[in-house]
Design a protein around this motif. Structure first.
Motif, PDB file in Angstrom:
ATOM      1  N   UNK A 139      48.572  51.771  44.150  1.00 47.56           N
ATOM      2  CA  UNK A 139      48.048  51.791  42.781  1.00 47.56           C
ATOM      3  C   UNK A 139      48.198  50.424  42.125  1.00 47.56           C
ATOM      4  N   UNK A 140      49.260  49.725  42.478  1.00 48.24           N
ATOM      5  CA  UNK A 140      49.451  48.360  41.982  1.00 48.24           C
ATOM      6  C   UNK A 140      48.328  47.458  42.471  1.00 48.24           C
ATOM      7  N   UNK A 141      47.933  47.655  43.712  1.00 46.86           N
ATOM      8  CA  UNK A 141      46.814  46.896  44.286  1.00 46.86           C
ATOM      9  C   UNK A 141      45.509  47.267  43.578  1.00 46.86           C
ATOM     10  N   UNK A 142      45.360  48.559  43.256  1.00 52.09           N
ATOM     11  CA  UNK A 142      44.154  49.013  42.552  1.00 52.09           C
ATOM     12  C   UNK A 142      44.041  48.343  41.177  1.00 52.09           C
ATOM     13  N   UNK A 143      45.171  48.139  40.511  1.00 50.87           N
ATOM     14  CA  UNK A 143      45.166  47.472  39.206  1.00 50.87           C
ATOM     15  C   UNK A 143      44.708  46.022  39.338  1.00 50.87           C
ATOM     16  N   UNK A 144      45.113  45.361  40.418  1.00 47.63           N
ATOM     17  CA  UNK A 144      44.655  43.989  40.656  1.00 47.63           C
ATOM     18  C   UNK A 144      43.145  43.957  40.882  1.00 47.63           C
ATOM     19  N   UNK A 145      42.656  44.941  41.621  1.00 46.06           N
ATOM     20  CA  UNK A 145      41.207  45.029  41.890  1.00 46.06           C
ATOM     21  C   UNK A 145      40.455  45.232  40.574  1.00 46.06           C
ATOM     22  N   UNK A 146      40.937  46.166  39.757  1.00 48.38           N
ATOM     23  CA  UNK A 146      40.309  46.443  38.460  1.00 48.38           C
ATOM     24  C   UNK A 146      40.292  45.186  37.588  1.00 48.38           C
ATOM     25  N   UNK A 147      41.432  44.547  37.456  1.00 53.20           N
ATOM     26  CA  UNK A 147      41.545  43.365  36.597  1.00 53.20           C
ATOM     27  C   UNK A 147      40.615  42.252  37.076  1.00 53.20           C
ATOM     28  N   UNK A 148      40.570  42.046  38.390  1.00 52.87           N
ATOM     29  CA  UNK A 148      39.722  40.987  38.949  1.00 52.87           C
ATOM     30  C   UNK A 148      38.237  41.292  38.697  1.00 52.87           C
ATOM     31  N   UNK A 149      37.815  42.516  38.994  1.00 49.82           N
ATOM     32  CA  UNK A 149      36.400  42.876  38.860  1.00 49.82           C
ATOM     33  C   UNK A 149      35.926  42.774  37.411  1.00 49.82           C
ATOM     34  N   UNK A 150      36.743  43.237  36.474  1.00 45.53           N
ATOM     35  CA  UNK A 150      36.327  43.199  35.072  1.00 45.53           C
ATOM     36  C   UNK A 150      36.366  41.785  34.509  1.00 45.53           C
ATOM     37  N   UNK A 151      37.360  41.003  34.903  1.00 40.41           N
ATOM     38  CA  UNK A 151      37.412  39.604  34.444  1.00 40.41           C
ATOM     39  C   UNK A 151      36.230  38.821  35.011  1.00 40.41           C
ATOM     40  N   UNK A 152      35.858  39.118  36.237  1.00 42.10           N
ATOM     41  CA  UNK A 152      34.693  38.460  36.846  1.00 42.10           C
ATOM     42  C   UNK A 152      33.416  38.804  36.080  1.00 42.10           C
ATOM     43  N   UNK A 153      33.265  40.069  35.687  1.00 47.10           N
ATOM     44  CA  UNK A 153      32.076  40.488  34.942  1.00 47.10           C
ATOM     45  C   UNK A 153      31.987  39.797  33.583  1.00 47.10           C
ATOM     46  N   UNK A 154      33.118  39.696  32.901  1.00 47.48           N
ATOM     47  CA  UNK A 154      33.121  39.184  31.528  1.00 47.48           C
ATOM     48  C   UNK A 154      33.203  37.662  31.476  1.00 47.48           C
ATOM     49  N   UNK A 155      34.038  37.067  32.337  1.00 44.49           N
ATOM     50  CA  UNK A 155      34.316  35.625  32.227  1.00 44.49           C
ATOM     51  C   UNK A 155      33.859  34.805  33.433  1.00 44.49           C
ATOM     52  N   UNK A 156      33.352  35.445  34.462  1.00 39.35           N
ATOM     53  CA  UNK A 156      32.896  34.713  35.633  1.00 39.35           C
ATOM     54  C   UNK A 156      33.941  34.693  36.745  1.00 39.35           C
TER      55      UNK A 156
END
Length: 315
Positions: A289-306
């Protein structure tokens, strides 16, 4: 190979809260024949996480061949939406409203593809500010039942402390928007947050009574955490999409630190990762689940900030 249609994908991602006519809506958006709008009132000089969810829905529907209409609330911003509020919104000057609309426009262009035969952006100030009050009352006033309006969910919390006549008009203005967009842009659907349901129903009813035509409404599930609170808030306040208000690192860290019970729901609702990949995470626990949080954070930051900012934030 089975290819999931867009409506079924929205259901599978947990995005749909309420719909007016499921069979018709499903058919229209699956065939790419929806011209739909979502309204954004310019209450600040940046979009926030709540808006982000609506923009993601717009992007998904556009990718499926449907045409988005982004409605900037330069006119409704003069009144203020009472939905989900216990207090009166602060009145903004025309200059602040216009400045906020300009900021929204710049941010939205990162998510939605605008152009000929693509998405369009309109501002309801262009028609609402030109309305004559007596003429409006004669034109649409008889289409609204005061008894029904007082029962509406969007006014519920405001009635406890007193609902002003100013706010009471908001439903009429939002309904008029749908009516105007239907007549002038062929806009046959309105999407919005689940707290907008009664306003959206009023719009479909106005179109039916004035034009004898069917229009449709669908609400998006509100982004709530497992404790039942709206997501996108920190001790400092809202999580903004403007990097000058919430830095890419702060944005990344917000998602990196959400609760275990919320991470897979957020991945499903907010990212564009394939559902098969997300479904495989359903049994993840502990470190996974900790890994899933990293995936979520990365994907959303990529969408919003590149992607570059997402990579830096992940280090």
């Amino acid at each position: 190979m089975f290819i999931m249609k867009i409506y079924d994908e929205l259901v599978a991602r947990g995005l749909i809260a309420q719909v007016t006519n499921e069979k018709e809506i499903k058919e229209i958006i699956n065939s790419g024949n929806a011209t739909f709008y979502i309204g954004f009132d310019p209450t600040a000089d940046s979009l926030h996480v709540g808006h982000f969810m609506a923009l993601c829905l717009m992007k998904r529907l556009q990718m499926a061949g449907n045409k988005p209409v982004v409605l900037l609330g330069g006119g409704t911003g003069y009144i203020g939406d009472p939905s989900g509020r216990t207090d009166l919104r602060s009145m903004m000057s025309p200059e602040i409203i216009q400045q906020n609309c300009n900021c929204f426009k710049q941010q939205m262009e990162r998510f939605i593809e605008f152009g000929e035969d693509k998405a369009i952006m309109v501002n309801n100030a262009d028609w609402l500010l030109e309305l004559d009050y007596i003429e409006l009352l004669r034109d649409v006033g008889h289409c609204f039942s005061v008894n029904n309006m007082l029962r509406a969910e969007c006014y519920k919390q405001r009635k406890e402390k007193g609902l002003s006549f100013l706010e009471f008009n908001y439903m009429i203005m939002q309904s008029y928007d749908f009516y105007h967009l239907y007549r002038n842009y062929g806009c046959n659907m309105q999407f919005g947050g689940d707290d907008q349901w009664s306003n959206m129903l009023a719009g479909t009813e106005l179109i039916r009574r004035k034009l004898g035509e069917d229009a449709y409404a669908m609400t998006i599930t509100l982004l709530m955490n497992s404790a039942g609170n709206k997501m996108g808030k920190t001790a400092k306040g809202a999580v903004w999409l403007d990097p000058n208000k919430t830095s890419p690192l702060e944005f990344f860290q917000y998602w990196r630190n959400i609760g275990d019970a919320d991470v897979l729901k957020c991945i499903r609702m907010l990212t564009f990762l394939p559902l098969e990949q997300i479904d495989a995470m359903d049994e993840w626990k502990g470190r996974q689940l900790n890994e899933a949080k990293k995936i979520l954070a990365y994907e959303l930051t990529k969408l919003v900030h590149g992607e570059e900012e997402a990579r830096k934030a992940a280090l």
